[in-house]
Design a protein around this motif. Structure first.
Motif, PDB file in Angstrom:
ATOM      1  N   SER A  24      13.678  -0.484  34.878  1.00 57.48           N
ATOM      2  CA  SER A  24      13.654   0.221  33.599  1.00 57.48           C
ATOM      3  C   SER A  24      12.668  -0.450  32.653  1.00 57.48           C
ATOM      4  O   SER A  24      12.756  -1.646  32.375  1.00 57.48           O
ATOM      5  CB  SER A  24      15.057   0.234  32.987  1.00 57.48           C
ATOM      6  OG  SER A  24      15.064   0.948  31.764  1.00 57.48           O
ATOM      7  N   THR A  25      11.722   0.325  32.130  1.00 53.02           N
ATOM      8  CA  THR A  25      10.726  -0.215  31.215  1.00 53.02           C
ATOM      9  C   THR A  25      11.275  -0.274  29.786  1.00 53.02           C
ATOM     10  O   THR A  25      12.322   0.304  29.473  1.00 53.02           O
ATOM     11  CB  THR A  25       9.466   0.661  31.211  1.00 53.02           C
ATOM     12  OG1 THR A  25       9.803   1.960  30.688  1.00 53.02           O
ATOM     13  CG2 THR A  25       8.893   0.806  32.611  1.00 53.02           C
ATOM     14  N   ILE A  26      10.534  -0.948  28.910  1.00 56.29           N
ATOM     15  CA  ILE A  26      10.918  -0.990  27.502  1.00 56.29           C
ATOM     16  C   ILE A  26      10.906   0.416  26.913  1.00 56.29           C
ATOM     17  O   ILE A  26      11.780   0.777  26.119  1.00 56.29           O
ATOM     18  CB  ILE A  26       9.983  -1.941  26.728  1.00 56.29           C
ATOM     19  CG1 ILE A  26      10.366  -3.397  27.036  1.00 56.29           C
ATOM     20  CG2 ILE A  26      10.030  -1.678  25.222  1.00 56.29           C
ATOM     21  CD1 ILE A  26       9.448  -4.439  26.428  1.00 56.29           C
ATOM     22  N   GLU A  78      11.287  -8.349  30.010  1.00 59.38           N
ATOM     23  CA  GLU A  78      11.786  -7.016  30.319  1.00 59.38           C
ATOM     24  C   GLU A  78      10.773  -6.067  30.952  1.00 59.38           C
ATOM     25  O   GLU A  78      11.150  -5.128  31.640  1.00 59.38           O
ATOM     26  CB  GLU A  78      12.334  -6.361  29.033  1.00 59.38           C
ATOM     27  CG  GLU A  78      13.621  -6.970  28.520  1.00 59.38           C
ATOM     28  CD  GLU A  78      14.743  -6.850  29.538  1.00 59.38           C
ATOM     29  OE1 GLU A  78      15.149  -5.723  29.853  1.00 59.38           O
ATOM     30  OE2 GLU A  78      15.188  -7.892  30.048  1.00 59.38           O
ATOM     31  N   ASP A  79       9.473  -6.302  30.693  1.00 61.16           N
ATOM     32  CA  ASP A  79       8.510  -5.279  31.114  1.00 61.16           C
ATOM     33  C   ASP A  79       7.098  -5.872  31.063  1.00 61.16           C
ATOM     34  O   ASP A  79       6.298  -5.528  30.191  1.00 61.16           O
ATOM     35  CB  ASP A  79       8.626  -4.067  30.181  1.00 61.16           C
ATOM     36  CG  ASP A  79       7.816  -2.866  30.650  1.00 61.16           C
ATOM     37  OD1 ASP A  79       7.170  -2.958  31.692  1.00 61.16           O
ATOM     38  OD2 ASP A  79       7.845  -1.840  29.943  1.00 61.16           O
ATOM     39  N   ASP A 120       7.151   2.127  35.262  1.00 60.44           N
ATOM     40  CA  ASP A 120       6.445   1.125  36.062  1.00 60.44           C
ATOM     41  C   ASP A 120       6.689   1.455  37.531  1.00 60.44           C
ATOM     42  O   ASP A 120       7.692   1.060  38.113  1.00 60.44           O
ATOM     43  CB  ASP A 120       6.956  -0.277  35.717  1.00 60.44           C
ATOM     44  CG  ASP A 120       6.119  -1.381  36.346  1.00 60.44           C
ATOM     45  OD1 ASP A 120       5.420  -1.102  37.338  1.00 60.44           O
ATOM     46  OD2 ASP A 120       6.175  -2.519  35.850  1.00 60.44           O
ATOM     47  N   VAL A 124       8.506  -8.743  26.133  1.00 63.49           N
ATOM     48  CA  VAL A 124       7.737  -8.039  27.157  1.00 63.49           C
ATOM     49  C   VAL A 124       7.763  -8.817  28.469  1.00 63.49           C
ATOM     50  O   VAL A 124       7.951  -8.249  29.549  1.00 63.49           O
ATOM     51  CB  VAL A 124       6.289  -7.804  26.678  1.00 63.49           C
ATOM     52  CG1 VAL A 124       5.410  -7.324  27.828  1.00 63.49           C
ATOM     53  CG2 VAL A 124       6.272  -6.781  25.550  1.00 63.49           C
ATOM     54  N   PHE A 129       4.017  -3.715  30.419  1.00 61.72           N
ATOM     55  CA  PHE A 129       4.235  -2.772  29.320  1.00 61.72           C
ATOM     56  C   PHE A 129       2.940  -2.103  28.868  1.00 61.72           C
ATOM     57  O   PHE A 129       2.922  -0.896  28.610  1.00 61.72           O
ATOM     58  CB  PHE A 129       4.886  -3.519  28.152  1.00 61.72           C
ATOM     59  CG  PHE A 129       5.119  -2.691  26.926  1.00 61.72           C
ATOM     60  CD1 PHE A 129       5.968  -1.602  26.947  1.00 61.72           C
ATOM     61  CD2 PHE A 129       4.496  -3.025  25.724  1.00 61.72           C
ATOM     62  CE1 PHE A 129       6.200  -0.840  25.802  1.00 61.72           C
ATOM     63  CE2 PHE A 129       4.722  -2.275  24.585  1.00 61.72           C
ATOM     64  CZ  PHE A 129       5.571  -1.181  24.618  1.00 61.72           C
ATOM     65  N   HIS A 137       1.368   0.651  31.808  1.00 57.39           N
ATOM     66  CA  HIS A 137       1.994   1.855  32.368  1.00 57.39           C
ATOM     67  C   HIS A 137       2.143   2.926  31.299  1.00 57.39           C
ATOM     68  O   HIS A 137       1.916   2.696  30.114  1.00 57.39           O
ATOM     69  CB  HIS A 137       3.342   1.520  33.021  1.00 57.39           C
ATOM     70  CG  HIS A 137       4.383   0.996  32.077  1.00 57.39           C
ATOM     71  ND1 HIS A 137       4.919   1.754  31.047  1.00 57.39           N
ATOM     72  CD2 HIS A 137       5.014  -0.213  31.993  1.00 57.39           C
ATOM     73  CE1 HIS A 137       5.816   1.048  30.390  1.00 57.39           C
ATOM     74  NE2 HIS A 137       5.881  -0.152  30.937  1.00 57.39           N
TER      75      HIS A 137
END
Length: 243
Positions: A119-121, A91-92, A102, A88, A95, A98
């Protein structure tokens, strides 16, 4: 005496298949088809809320290309919590905050003239599980439809669980269990904070990156992921996927 001719009524012309189909669509057939398609998609999304995806389009393609892949599904209970936090963080980081997109990251990426990092998970799960790789408007449109659907029907913990089980960590190595054994000879449950951060550092483009022997670039990402994982734990941003 004049005789009147009896007029014969002409039979209505038969409709061809195309005209019949068009008439059916006008009578509401298109709406029924749309509802059936939507119901089918929703059922497919709901299925993976409870069932582990047996494979993905990309894993299938790589398996055919390489003659097989290394992948073992593990539940979230068998993944070290620090691995989830590291992924997390890398990458995001928002998380848990959102609904699939995001918006702050998207605005920042647009301002920088790039979509990289936006780009989110959740979006990556949709792309990896349901769609195909590459950039195209049709894929992005489907991603925009499916991402809110999984956010509404899956828990955040489930989204992250599937992400960690379908993500590619090296060529032909998919999922965190296979990656942990491939790089460090341990199970996903036994990953240390350093090992978890290095695995997170190779995401989401693992080809050319090595978690066991990181380049300075990968090590820099790993350091950031490890620090970010600790911060996420401290400020509670892991609440939505914490066991």
């Amino acid at each position: 005496m004049a005789t009147s001719k009896r007029s014969k009524s002409k039979p209505a012309p038969r409709k061809g298949p195309f005209r019949a189909a068009t008439a059916w669509l006008r009578r509401g057939g298109l709406k029924r088809i749309s509802l059936l398609v939507l119901a089918g998609v929703l059922a497919f999304v709901l299925l993976f809320r409870f069932v582990a995806p047996p494979t993905t389009p990309y894993i299938l393609a790589e398996s055919r290309r390489l003659g097989g892949v290394d992948r073992t599904w593990v539940s979230m209970d068998r993944i070290a919590p620090v691995m989830a936090r590291s992924a997390v963080a890398a990458e995001d980081a928002n998380f848990c905050r959102h609904w699939g997109f995001d918006m702050a990251a998207i605005r920042s990426a647009i301002g920088a003239g790039s979509s990289r990092g936006a780009s989110t998970i959740s979006q990556q799960v949709v792309k990896n599980v349901y769609l195909w790789q590459g950039r195209s408007w049709p894929r992005k449109a489907l991603e925009a439809i499916l991402t809110p659907m999984i956010e509404l029907t899956w828990s955040k913990r489930r989204i992250l669980e599937i992400y960690l089980n379908v993500a590619e960590f090296d060529e032909g190595v998919f999922g965190v269990e296979a990656a942990a054994r491939h790089y460090f000879r341990v199970s996903a449950a036994d990953l240390s904070a350093t090992q978890a951060a290095r695995l997170a550092a190779v995401l989401p483009n693992p080809k050319g990156r090595d978690a066991a022997h990181p380049t300075p670039f990968v090590q820099q990402r790993a350091n950031a992921a490890q620090s970010g994982a600790a911060t996420i734990r401290a400020d509670g941003r892991d609440a939505c996927f914490r066991g």
